[in-house]
Enzyme design. Structure first.
Site, PDB file in Angstrom:
ATOM      1  N   ASN A 109     -20.810 -67.394  27.386  1.00  0.00           N
ATOM      2  CA  ASN A 109     -21.784 -67.375  26.296  1.00  0.00           C
ATOM      3  C   ASN A 109     -22.031 -65.972  25.762  1.00  0.00           C
ATOM      4  O   ASN A 109     -22.563 -65.821  24.654  1.00  0.00           O
ATOM      5  CB  ASN A 109     -23.107 -67.998  26.763  1.00  0.00           C
ATOM      6  N   CYS A 144     -31.291 -72.710  30.298  1.00  0.00           N
ATOM      7  CA  CYS A 144     -29.853 -72.994  30.205  1.00  0.00           C
ATOM      8  C   CYS A 144     -29.362 -72.165  29.015  1.00  0.00           C
ATOM      9  O   CYS A 144     -29.566 -70.959  29.009  1.00  0.00           O
ATOM     10  CB  CYS A 144     -29.592 -74.491  30.049  1.00  0.00           C
ATOM     11  N   ARG A 177     -33.696 -82.671  21.693  1.00  0.00           N
ATOM     12  CA  ARG A 177     -33.250 -83.180  20.392  1.00  0.00           C
ATOM     13  C   ARG A 177     -32.853 -84.661  20.492  1.00  0.00           C
ATOM     14  O   ARG A 177     -31.676 -85.017  20.447  1.00  0.00           O
ATOM     15  CB  ARG A 177     -32.110 -82.318  19.888  1.00  0.00           C
ATOM     16  N   ASP A 182     -29.849 -73.158  25.301  1.00  0.00           N
ATOM     17  CA  ASP A 182     -30.915 -73.242  24.301  1.00  0.00           C
ATOM     18  C   ASP A 182     -32.256 -73.662  24.890  1.00  0.00           C
ATOM     19  O   ASP A 182     -33.286 -73.553  24.232  1.00  0.00           O
ATOM     20  CB  ASP A 182     -30.517 -74.215  23.187  1.00  0.00           C
ATOM     21  N   ASP A 223     -32.158 -79.005  26.967  1.00  0.00           N
ATOM     22  CA  ASP A 223     -31.459 -80.099  27.658  1.00  0.00           C
ATOM     23  C   ASP A 223     -31.619 -79.982  29.172  1.00  0.00           C
ATOM     24  O   ASP A 223     -32.493 -80.582  29.765  1.00  0.00           O
ATOM     25  CB  ASP A 223     -29.975 -80.112  27.268  1.00  0.00           C
ATOM     26  N   ASN A 244     -22.310 -78.969  30.858  1.00  0.00           N
ATOM     27  CA  ASN A 244     -22.904 -79.104  29.522  1.00  0.00           C
ATOM     28  C   ASN A 244     -22.902 -80.552  29.023  1.00  0.00           C
ATOM     29  O   ASN A 244     -22.429 -81.468  29.685  1.00  0.00           O
ATOM     30  CB  ASN A 244     -22.195 -78.175  28.525  1.00  0.00           C
TER      31      ASN A 244
END
Length: 645
Positions: free
Chosen positions: A331, A418, A460, A420, A423, A356
């Site tokens: 990342n 994590c 989301r 963002d 999740d 992920n």
């Protein structure tokens, strides 16, 4: 410290006191009762989903409020919900049931459901499917030699359904399955999701279940170390966070803005939970924007130091990165990354190796292939292992357990993220809080947990589930929330007396995750829900559930409010959730009607509790009368024994 060390002993046996190490946590299931009691919310119960099936046995008890299964076998239409309207009907449709074979009957399509009924069987065979469950509709081949046209419905709840009908003589008339596609994917067809039409009135307003300030107050916030800020009141700091946040008291709002600039999507570290005694905290955020050059932010470093300083019990901070270390390092190429232990003094970084959303989506697809429609007995274990589903469940639970252990046993504050932070972060914080705080193990407390950690903090749901959207190949779809509920079910298996809700409650939540009947899981953030006026225009799932709590109650529940749960997370102690993933298979149905037995147990428990209360009053009255008779003579005060069935 007292712990009850076995599944059955949660409400009956207490073992000797000892501090469990992290190693011991992976091998023994324990629950600690070393904290003062917290407020117990009103009781709640078990639920049932509108999503029904021909073979959804005990998990499908229809509540009185809107039971839609036909009671009159002569009727060929479903009993409609408020604002539900019939869009099309067709006779002579064949449903190819994978368990009983081909069935011929009628299909009714409404703006909410598909309703198939076969009159050739006794009792009549009914399939009642909310259209929100449909992921895609496929026309299978061209018309057969007999003139039949076949359609396949791929569903989000593990099912695949297949229908056939005669070739239409009127070529201008739409097939009933073309009508179905229009209402199964309203967003893609410029229509409203049915939740905006549905106008059922319930005794309780579920939108009032969660109040941010009340929940912070329950946790003891604000205090001398933490304050409530309105810096995000108009969602300008972070558009995916709630408007009300709890942050360290010595960090002013201007500094928060600089911290937000260094965190992905502006998701700064904010308080999720605080220990009532040690003040150790669980905070959540997104990854730091370190990049390949190892960028630093003095404000961010000061901020994490303030989180550590707010806990006087420890001079260390644990940062839990949910990702595998390789992914976290990768990342950096996109501008993200992870905290350097050199930059963040007294902080220790730990990776939890949870994969992920794309890996999880593929894992669930493989699981569906293994469990529906038929199970290959001879290779069941190897087929299940090849999906890696239970391995993922284990890693999520193991990560949450490590967080809970650091907070409870280590008395240390933790930061969880994590990439963002919407999740895997939500999975970990909510599961750790479920282990640490018995309030969240009640029905209303669990509803608050979902509203707080999942809905207000911007999981989301719209993108992950794809409400009303025909784009089933969207890379953003993923079973993140399903995994969380699966983990909760695993906890209820290991601690059957620790949760006020039953399995039916969890299944109902997942069924309405897809059904689009309620507004609870619509949109991607709090800001979007306010913009769409979801609380004004739709009904909350909690209105439905809290209006019939007896359906969702666990008769074995014991309110030990100061217990902390330390589950076993080794693979040999985890199991596939048959009651959800394989519930459509009649061969997997329980021989005993479990849900009905639970209701009978609840009734018996209430009866016994009533008798105990009567005896308590009798003892109290007798002691009072005997005291008055012996007035003037030495008396002993008699304290009534608090007895609970």
């Amino acid at each position: 410290m007292e712990k009850s060390g076995s599944i059955d002993s949660l409400g009956s046996k207490r073992s000797s006191s000892r501090q469990p190490s992290v190693d011991s946590l992976s091998s023994t299931s324990t629950s600690r009762s070393d904290r003062s009691a917290q407020t117990k919310p009103p009781s709640a119960m078990s639920s049932e989903s509108v999503s029904t099936s021909e073979f959804s046995p005990e998990l499908r008890v229809k509540p009185k409020i809107f039971a839609k299964v036909l009671r009159d076998s002569d009727k060929e239409e479903p009993q409609l919900l408020p604002k539900e309207t019939v869009q099309d009907m067709a006779q002579d449709i064949t449903y190819f049931c994978p368990f009983v074979g081909a069935l011929r009957g009628s299909v009714t399509i409404t703006n909410y459901r598909l309703f198939f009924k076969c009159m050739d069987r006794e009792p009549a065979f009914v399939l009642d499917l909310p259209l929100g469950v449909v992921s895609r509709v496929e026309k299978i081949g061209s018309a057969s030699c007999r003139g039949d046209v076949s359609y396949g419905l791929v569903c989000k709840d593990m099912r695949n359904l297949r229908f056939a009908h005669k070739q239409m003589e009127d070529t201008l008339r739409k097939s009933i399955f073309e009508v179905l596609m229009k209402f199964a994917f309203p967003v893609s067809n410029g229509l409203q999701i049915f939740a905006f039409e549905y106008g059922q009135v319930f005794p309780e307003n579920g939108w009032k279940v969660y109040d941010t300030v009340s929940e912070y107050k329950r946790l003891g916030i604000p205090n001398e170390s933490w304050r409530i800020t309105k810096v995000n009141d108009h969602y300008e700091l972070c558009d995916t966070y709630p408007s009300t946040l709890a942050v360290p008291v010595n960090i002013p709002d201007e500094e928060l803005k600089r911290v937000a600039a260094f965190r992905a999507k502006g998701r700064i570290p904010v308080l999720s939970w605080i220990h009532p005694e040690t003040q150790a905290t669980v905070t959540r955020c997104s990854q730091p924007m370190v990049g390949v050059n190892g960028k630093r932010s003095k404000e961010d470093e000061k901020y994490l130091q303030a989180i550590m300083d707010a806990n006087a019990q420890s001079h260390k901070l644990f940062i839990f990165d949910a990702r595998p270390s390789v992914n976290a390092a990768a990342n950096k190429m996109k501008g993200g990354g992870y905290e350097s232990e050199d930059a963040y003094q007294n902080a220790e970084l730990m990776f939890l190796d949870i994969h992920n959303i794309h890996v999880m989506r593929e894992s669930l697809r493989k699981l569906k292939d293994v469990v529906y429609p038929n199970i290959e007995d001879s290779h069941w274990l190897s087929n299940l292992e090849s999906t890696h589903w239970l391995e993922h469940i284990k890693l999520i639970l193991a990560g949450a357990l490590r967080i809970a252990d650091k907070v409870e046993s280590g008395k240390t504050s933790v930061v969880v993220h994590c990439s963002d932070g919407w999740d895997r972060t939500g999975q970990l914080t909510s599961l750790a809080m479920l282990m640490l705080d018995s309030y969240y193990r009640t029905i209303r407390g669990f509803e608050v947990l979902l509203e707080k950690e999942w809905l207000s903090f911007g999981h989301r749901f719209q993108l992950r589930i794809g409400h009303g959207d025909k784009n089933h190949t969207d890379a953003d779809r993923s079973p993140v929330f399903i995994q969380f509920i699966d983990c909760v079910w695993q906890l209820t298996r290991q601690f059957p007396a620790a949760f006020e809700f039953n399995e039916y409650f969890l299944v109902t939540i997942l069924d309405h995750l897809y059904s689009c009947l309620f507004g609870t899981f619509l949109c991607n953030s709090e800001q979007q829900r306010l913009k769409e006026e979801i609380p004004k225009r739709t009904v909350s799932l909690w209105s439905y559930i809290n209006s019939q709590l007896e359906e969702f109650s666990n008769p074995l529940y014991v309110n030990y409010s100061n217990h902390v749960l330390f589950p076993v997370v080794s693979l040999r102690h985890l199991e596939l959730w048959v009651g959800y993933y394989i519930r459509w298979n009649p061969r997997m149905r329980p021989q005993e009607p479990v849900h009905q037995r639970y209701k009978e147990l609840l009734a018996k428990r209430a009866e016994l509790q009533k008798r105990v209360d009567e005896l308590q009053r009798e003892v109290t009255n007798r002691s009072a009368s005997s005291s008055s008779e012996r007035a003037g003579s030495p008396t002993r005060s008699i304290t009534p024994v608090q007895t609970f069935v």
